[in-house]
Write a protein that holds these residues in place. Structure first.
Motif, PDB file in Angstrom:
ATOM      1  N   PRO A   1      14.298  19.326  -6.781  1.00  0.00           N
ATOM      2  CA  PRO A   1      13.258  19.410  -5.755  1.00  0.00           C
ATOM      3  C   PRO A   1      13.027  18.107  -5.006  1.00  0.00           C
ATOM      4  N   PHE A   2      13.443  16.996  -5.595  1.00  0.00           N
ATOM      5  CA  PHE A   2      13.297  15.688  -4.969  1.00  0.00           C
ATOM      6  C   PHE A   2      14.615  14.937  -5.135  1.00  0.00           C
ATOM      7  N   PRO A   3      14.868  13.915  -4.319  1.00  0.00           N
ATOM      8  CA  PRO A   3      16.116  13.155  -4.456  1.00  0.00           C
ATOM      9  C   PRO A   3      16.297  12.642  -5.888  1.00  0.00           C
ATOM     10  N   MET A   4      17.514  12.741  -6.391  1.00  0.00           N
ATOM     11  CA  MET A   4      17.782  12.348  -7.774  1.00  0.00           C
ATOM     12  C   MET A   4      17.418  10.896  -8.030  1.00  0.00           C
ATOM     13  N   ASP A   5      17.655  10.004  -7.045  1.00  0.00           N
ATOM     14  CA  ASP A   5      17.338   8.595  -7.286  1.00  0.00           C
ATOM     15  C   ASP A   5      15.843   8.319  -7.287  1.00  0.00           C
ATOM     16  N   THR A   6      15.033   9.319  -6.890  1.00  0.00           N
ATOM     17  CA  THR A   6      13.581   9.181  -6.970  1.00  0.00           C
ATOM     18  C   THR A   6      13.055   9.653  -8.319  1.00  0.00           C
ATOM     19  N   ILE A   7      13.623  10.723  -8.850  1.00  0.00           N
ATOM     20  CA  ILE A   7      13.096  11.302 -10.096  1.00  0.00           C
ATOM     21  C   ILE A   7      13.818  10.810 -11.338  1.00  0.00           C
TER      22      ILE A   7
ATOM     23  N   THR B   1      11.968   3.231  -5.308  1.00  0.00           N
ATOM     24  CA  THR B   1      11.886   3.103  -6.752  1.00  0.00           C
ATOM     25  C   THR B   1      11.757   4.495  -7.355  1.00  0.00           C
ATOM     26  N   THR B   2      11.444   4.585  -8.631  1.00  0.00           N
ATOM     27  CA  THR B   2      11.411   5.883  -9.295  1.00  0.00           C
ATOM     28  C   THR B   2       9.987   6.418  -9.438  1.00  0.00           C
ATOM     29  N   LEU B   3       9.906   7.721  -9.566  1.00  0.00           N
ATOM     30  CA  LEU B   3       8.621   8.381  -9.775  1.00  0.00           C
ATOM     31  C   LEU B   3       7.937   7.858 -11.034  1.00  0.00           C
ATOM     32  N   ALA B   4       8.709   7.612 -12.091  1.00  0.00           N
ATOM     33  CA  ALA B   4       8.121   7.131 -13.345  1.00  0.00           C
ATOM     34  C   ALA B   4       7.421   5.796 -13.162  1.00  0.00           C
ATOM     35  N   GLN B   5       8.027   4.863 -12.430  1.00  0.00           N
ATOM     36  CA  GLN B   5       7.408   3.550 -12.214  1.00  0.00           C
ATOM     37  C   GLN B   5       6.118   3.673 -11.408  1.00  0.00           C
ATOM     38  N   VAL B   6       6.155   4.470 -10.364  1.00  0.00           N
ATOM     39  CA  VAL B   6       4.967   4.639  -9.533  1.00  0.00           C
ATOM     40  C   VAL B   6       3.855   5.335 -10.314  1.00  0.00           C
ATOM     41  N   GLN B   7       4.225   6.318 -11.128  1.00  0.00           N
ATOM     42  CA  GLN B   7       3.220   7.025 -11.923  1.00  0.00           C
ATOM     43  C   GLN B   7       2.526   6.074 -12.893  1.00  0.00           C
ATOM     44  N   THR B   8       3.292   5.174 -13.491  1.00  0.00           N
ATOM     45  CA  THR B   8       2.708   4.209 -14.427  1.00  0.00           C
ATOM     46  C   THR B   8       1.696   3.316 -13.729  1.00  0.00           C
TER      47      THR B   8
ATOM     48  N   LEU C   1       2.524  10.408  -5.080  1.00  0.00           N
ATOM     49  CA  LEU C   1       3.371   9.635  -5.983  1.00  0.00           C
ATOM     50  C   LEU C   1       4.827   9.666  -5.527  1.00  0.00           C
ATOM     51  N   VAL C   2       5.312  10.849  -5.190  1.00  0.00           N
ATOM     52  CA  VAL C   2       6.702  10.965  -4.745  1.00  0.00           C
ATOM     53  C   VAL C   2       6.908  10.217  -3.433  1.00  0.00           C
ATOM     54  N   GLY C   3       5.965  10.364  -2.500  1.00  0.00           N
ATOM     55  CA  GLY C   3       6.077   9.663  -1.228  1.00  0.00           C
ATOM     56  C   GLY C   3       6.102   8.160  -1.407  1.00  0.00           C
TER      57      GLY C   3
ATOM     58  N   ARG D   1       0.820  -1.202   0.000  1.00  0.00           N
ATOM     59  CA  ARG D   1       0.000   0.000   0.000  1.00  0.00           C
ATOM     60  C   ARG D   1       0.857   1.255   0.000  1.00  0.00           C
ATOM     61  N   PRO D   2       0.358   2.367  -0.580  1.00  0.00           N
ATOM     62  CA  PRO D   2       1.130   3.592  -0.542  1.00  0.00           C
ATOM     63  C   PRO D   2       1.258   4.078   0.885  1.00  0.00           C
ATOM     64  N   PRO D   3       2.289   4.893   1.175  1.00  0.00           N
ATOM     65  CA  PRO D   3       2.462   5.384   2.530  1.00  0.00           C
ATOM     66  C   PRO D   3       1.301   6.251   2.948  1.00  0.00           C
ATOM     67  N   ALA D   4       1.080   6.330   4.248  1.00  0.00           N
ATOM     68  CA  ALA D   4      -0.018   7.150   4.762  1.00  0.00           C
ATOM     69  C   ALA D   4       0.188   8.594   4.356  1.00  0.00           C
ATOM     70  N   SER D   5      -0.881   9.241   3.976  1.00  0.00           N
ATOM     71  CA  SER D   5      -0.809  10.654   3.602  1.00  0.00           C
ATOM     72  C   SER D   5      -2.162  11.265   3.880  1.00  0.00           C
ATOM     73  N   PRO D   6      -2.189  12.605   4.013  1.00  0.00           N
ATOM     74  CA  PRO D   6      -3.474  13.246   4.253  1.00  0.00           C
ATOM     75  C   PRO D   6      -4.428  12.976   3.105  1.00  0.00           C
ATOM     76  N   VAL D   7      -5.685  12.764   3.412  1.00  0.00           N
ATOM     77  CA  VAL D   7      -6.684  12.555   2.368  1.00  0.00           C
ATOM     78  C   VAL D   7      -6.880  13.859   1.626  1.00  0.00           C
ATOM     79  N   PRO D   8      -6.698  13.871   0.282  1.00  0.00           N
ATOM     80  CA  PRO D   8      -6.876  15.109  -0.463  1.00  0.00           C
ATOM     81  C   PRO D   8      -8.246  15.713  -0.212  1.00  0.00           C
ATOM     82  N   SER D   9      -8.286  17.009  -0.254  1.00  0.00           N
ATOM     83  CA  SER D   9      -9.528  17.730   0.003  1.00  0.00           C
ATOM     84  C   SER D   9     -10.607  17.350  -0.987  1.00  0.00           C
ATOM     85  N   ALA D  10     -11.834  17.270  -0.494  1.00  0.00           N
ATOM     86  CA  ALA D  10     -12.961  16.957  -1.385  1.00  0.00           C
ATOM     87  C   ALA D  10     -13.431  18.184  -2.137  1.00  0.00           C
TER      88      ALA D  10
END
Length: 361
Positions: A311-317, A236-243, A227-229, A16-25
């Motif tokens: 803006p984010f760690p190089m190994d993430t982006i 892993t990378t942002l690209a893989q998670v985005q896919t 996605l970044v979290g 599961r993705p890490p816990a994060s605030p629920v985006p505003s409705a």
């Protein structure tokens, strides 16, 4: 093939993705605008179904709050809730290489949008393009200084950016538009080698390659941070998670949005297509896919950012490099990744001021 280990709908807490605030409705800014006078048909049901994740995963577990929110927004989405764009976008996207020979006609098009004129003049007088002791005051002077093709590219990005930038944080705006400019530059260089007749289409398509994820962030604020979290938590990378997390949603939102914007169907289809197995070598979708892979590679991103902190760690982006399987989709450049990456990064590094104009709110 998608990595099943990244599928956040799988059973087990590790998936599961890490816990994060629920985006505003609260509806996004562009969804709260007045309904256009001319009725626009709703997104066809097939697109809604394709974009919407199931209510539960394979083990009968409830989906995350973010998944449910995205599913709800997409099921209820109609085209009149999509961000609107100036008609200039569609006109610029249909320009052919021969049209770039007529500076007066191009300036006439660009003059239709005062914000484009102001931004181009500002860019011509920036540190990157300015000439000591000289001021460029008119659109014609600015275009002459910047060049016709770069001016059209920046103008197209500006009018598209106006539609989606207000839903993005300043940091995300600059990061995404830097990536867009890099994909456009890479796609232009690749097309020049493998399919010169599609050079203009590759350039425009590259600039809006991430327009779907920008739009989804407006529909469900907080998606990009999630996605970044997730990428950082999974190492892993942002690209893989985005896919994995946004693949179906992007394939549904992107073509509907670009059709609304009157972007040529060939470009809209190429931007939406992300399945490597469905692509023909040297096709426009393949050119964009390879360009995106190069734009996300460490050699290119590292050179573009240089001494600046990303803006984010190089190994993430960034990935280590574009894979041979991806590069093989454009065989003529398969053994040119190194020199091509250098050309891309040099060109984009010189255009960092243009990125700031695209990212301006």
């Amino acid at each position: 093939m998608e990595d099943a280990s990244l599928d956040f709908t799988a059973s087990g807490s590790a998936a599961r993705p890490p816990a994060s605030p629920v985006p505003s409705a609260r509806p996004p800014a562009f969804a709260r605008s007045a309904k256009p006078a001319i009725s626009v048909p709703a997104v066809p049901p097939v697109d809604k179904v394709a974009a919407s994740p199931p209510a539960q995963n394979a083990d009968g577990e409830d989906l995350s709050p973010w998944q449910r929110r995205l599913a709800e927004r997409l099921k209820a989405l109609e085209l009149n809730q999509m961000p609107r764009v100036s008609p200039l976008a569609g006109k610029l996207a249909t320009l052919k290489p021969d049209d770039m020979d007529d500076a007066r006609a191009v300036c006439g098009l660009l003059a239709q949008e005062p914000v484009v004129v102001a931004r181009l003049v500002g860019l011509a007088n920036s540190a990157a393009y300015g000439v000591p002791g000289r001021t460029f005051n008119t659109l014609e002077q600015a275009v002459s200084r910047l060049g016709l093709e770069p001016s059209v590219r920046v103008a197209f990005g500006i009018v598209c950016g106006k539609a989606v930038n207000k839903t993005l944080s300043p940091g995300w705006r600059e990061f995404l538009w830097l990536h867009a400019l890099t994909v456009a530059q890479a796609a232009t260089l690749i097309a020049t080698k493998v399919q010169p007749a599609k050079r203009a289409e590759a350039q425009f398509a590259g600039l809006i390659y991430d327009i779907g994820v920008m739009t989804i962030e407006g529909l469900v604020p907080g998606t990009l941070d999630l996605l970044v979290g997730t990428a950082q938590a999974r190492n892993t990378t942002l690209a893989q998670v985005q896919t994995i997390m946004l693949g179906k949603a992007q394939r549904a939102v992107t073509p509907a949005l670009l059709k609304l914007w009157s972007v040529p169907e060939e470009i809209a289809t190429a931007v939406a297509e992300r399945d490597l197995a469905e692509m023909e070598p040297n096709s426009l979708p393949a050119i964009l896919y390879v360009a995106d892979a190069l734009a996300r590679s460490q050699p290119v991103l590292g050179a573009i950012y240089g001494d600046d902190e990303p803006p984010f760690p190089m190994d993430t982006i960034a990935s280590a490099s574009a894979s041979p399987r991806v590069l093989a989709m454009c065989p003529a450049i398969a053994n040119m990744a190194g020199p091509l990456s250098e050309s891309i990064s040099r060109a984009v590094a010189r255009q960092r001021d243009a990125v700031r104009e695209l990212a301006a709110a």
